[in-house]
Scaffold this active site. Structure first.
Site, PDB file in Angstrom:
ATOM      1  N   HIS A 148       3.471   0.952  -1.485  1.00 29.98           N
ATOM      2  CA  HIS A 148       4.499   1.168  -2.611  1.00 29.98           C
ATOM      3  C   HIS A 148       5.809   1.738  -1.898  1.00 29.98           C
ATOM      4  CE1 HIS A 148       7.423   1.446  -5.890  1.00 29.98           C
ATOM      5  NE2 HIS A 148       7.084   2.533  -5.596  1.00 29.98           N
ATOM      6  N   ARG A 157      16.199  -0.062   2.898  1.00 36.69           N
ATOM      7  CA  ARG A 157      16.376   0.542   4.636  1.00 36.69           C
ATOM      8  C   ARG A 157      15.347  -0.344   5.430  1.00 36.69           C
ATOM      9  NH1 ARG A 157      14.820   5.400   2.613  1.00 36.69           N
ATOM     10  NH2 ARG A 157      12.576   4.616   2.806  1.00 36.69           N
ATOM     11  N   GLU A 215       1.299   3.940 -12.763  1.00 40.70           N
ATOM     12  CA  GLU A 215       1.468   5.189 -12.120  1.00 40.70           C
ATOM     13  C   GLU A 215       0.346   6.441 -12.352  1.00 40.70           C
ATOM     14  OE1 GLU A 215       3.915   8.346 -10.986  1.00 40.70           O
ATOM     15  OE2 GLU A 215       5.496   6.034 -10.579  1.00 40.70           O
ATOM     16  N   ASP A 247       5.879   5.336 -15.235  1.00 40.14           N
ATOM     17  CA  ASP A 247       7.560   5.918 -14.721  1.00 40.14           C
ATOM     18  C   ASP A 247       8.702   5.195 -14.339  1.00 40.14           C
ATOM     19  OD1 ASP A 247       9.359   7.804 -13.766  1.00 40.14           O
ATOM     20  OD2 ASP A 247       8.618   7.554 -11.511  1.00 40.14           O
TER      21      ASP A 247
HETATM   22 MN    MN Z   1       7.897   7.101  -9.833  1.00 44.00          MN
END
Ligand code: MN
Length: 439
Positions: A148, A157, A215, A247
């Site tokens: 991830h 980036r 998660e 999340d």
């Molecule tokens: Mn998270």
């Protein structure tokens, strides 16, 4: 004190319960599991109290306590379960948790002498409502999947996807505990400050890039004193159990706000956990050696120990599914979007605990860690839409003809998790689901 991975009679795959639904193949809650939640009868106004899942029912531990079925430490553990959160039980420590598990296993197995009496303490799961399993004082979200971190880093980036510290420490930020809700949570699409591509000024707008994150939630049991780090060899003694955690993330808000201090409002509007907490004891049969590729830096001594190397990882299968408003209207089943496994995590639970406390930071009963989005090594094992759609560039085609880059109003996201291994029972986590409402 026995290590957390010790197997005992409660894990015997041949054990059966007098609650028939617990013995059905594929059931998330056989007698080998016994996860805990906080519940009451739906719409009843009763006090919330702790319950254990068995088959399609909840064993009401408040009611069970009145029957005084256990002796010794089990009695003390059960008394803590009359409370509207697991925090008191969590604070009692591992020996109490083990005593409770053994007591419940004895009460619920086939041939238990007081089965008739105990049956009165069962409530069908379809008739209950849940609240958060614990009062969560602090929430820390890690970033433990290298797959991830690399995929997201590449999008945010391209020149430097993985920052130099990643392979040396479990990266995390301090999340927001107040907006954590239990499965069934609904929330309005968040507004936030975003910088549209090519614009000269940011604007405040409803997030157009709303995402989920698949998660594992880690609930702390016993804490540590301020100034007293938890050594890695003892780290798992402080972990009560695991749950599923979504999340939710506003990627457009995140992209503009995250430097230099990390995520803030892109994450704090909602997070959803499953009601059931699967204890570390229940997970003992599914432990795996934790490994680190030989070409990568090996962990510093405070993040390494022999038990980590032999059984620090966990074979926990994870799945995320989507139910759009159109699917719901058509009565169609939620569509699985990705499946992965917690075994791919670059950092283990014990390393998160040891690193979190190395500076003397005190953990408390009920604190929640997020594992970070769990993505596996292949693209279809990605735990977020950001990855599955390559930053929104490659829409997913859904079975009913719809497409998705990011979440739309009315979308319900369902996380599931389970452990299975030859020679062991299959145990499940139930689900963590949440729905996005219009802004
Ligand atoms: Mn998270």
């Amino acid at each position: 004190m026995a290590p957390v991975s010790t197997l005992d009679a409660t894990h015997d795959p041949k054990l059966r319960s007098w609650v028939d639904s617990a013995n059905l193949p594929g059931c998330d809650f056989p007698i080998q599991n016994l996860p805990l939640a906080v519940f009451r009868r739906k719409g009843s106004g009763e006090n919330f109290r702790c319950g254990a899942a068995i088959g399609d029912s909840v064993l009401d531990l408040g009611a069970l306590d009145m029957l005084s079925p256990f002796g010794g430490l089990g009695t003390q553990a059960l008394a803590a379960c009359a409370e509207p959160s697991l925090n008191r039980l969590m604070a009692l420590g591992r020996e109490a948790w083990v005593a409770l598990r053994r007591g419940l296993s004895q009460c619920l197995r086939e041939g238990a002498p007081r089965a008739m009496e105990l049956a009165a303490a069962l409530v069908p799961q379809r008739e209950v409502e849940f609240t958060l399993p614990a009062r969560i004082g602090n929430y820390t979200d890690f970033y433990a999947s290298i797959h991830h971190a690399t995929a997201v880093g590449r999008l945010f980036r391209p020149d430097q996807p993985l920052l130099p510290n990643y392979k040396w420490m479990p990266i995390a930020y301090h999340g927001r505990a107040s907006s954590i809700g239990v499965s069934g949570q609904e929330f309005r699409r968040p507004h936030g400050q975003v910088m549209p591509r090519g614009a000269e000024r940011p604007q405040v707008a409803p997030s157009a890039r709303l995402d989920f994150e698949l998660e594992v939630g880690i609930l702390i049991g016993t804490g540590n004193g301020l100034g007293s780090p938890i050594p890695i060899a003892q780290a798992e003694e402080h972990v009560f159990g695991l749950c599923l955690l979504n999340d939710w993330s506003a990627r457009d808000v995140q992209a503009w706000e995250y430097q230099p201090l990390g995520p803030f409002l892109a994450k704090s509007f909602a997070s959803t956990i499953s009601p059931w907490v699967v204890t570390l004891e229940a997970l003992a049969p599914y432990r795996l050696p934790w490994t680190r590729p030989a070409e990568d830096p090996q962990p510093l001594p405070y993040l390494d120990c022999e038990p980590l190397r032999t059984r620090g990882a966990l074979d926990l299968q994870l799945e995320v599914a989507l139910e759009t408003a159109a699917m719901r209207a058509a009565g169609a089943a939620p569509q699985p979007l990705a499946r992965t496994n917690f075994r791919h995590s670059y950092w283990a639970i014990a390393q998160m605990v040891a690193h979190h406390t190395v500076n003397g930071c005190n953990l408390e009963p009920g604190d929640l860690f997020g594992s970070g989005t769990q993505s596996g090594p292949t693209p279809e094992q990605a735990g977020s839409l950001l990855e599955l759609t390559e930053g929104g560039k490659r829409p997913l085609r859904l079975t009913g003809g719809e497409t998705r880059t990011f979440l739309e109003d009315g979308d319900r996201v369902i996380l599931r998790g389970w452990c299975e291994r030859p020679g062991c029972a299959r145990i499940g986590f139930g689900e963590a689901s949440g729905t996005v409402l219009a802004e």
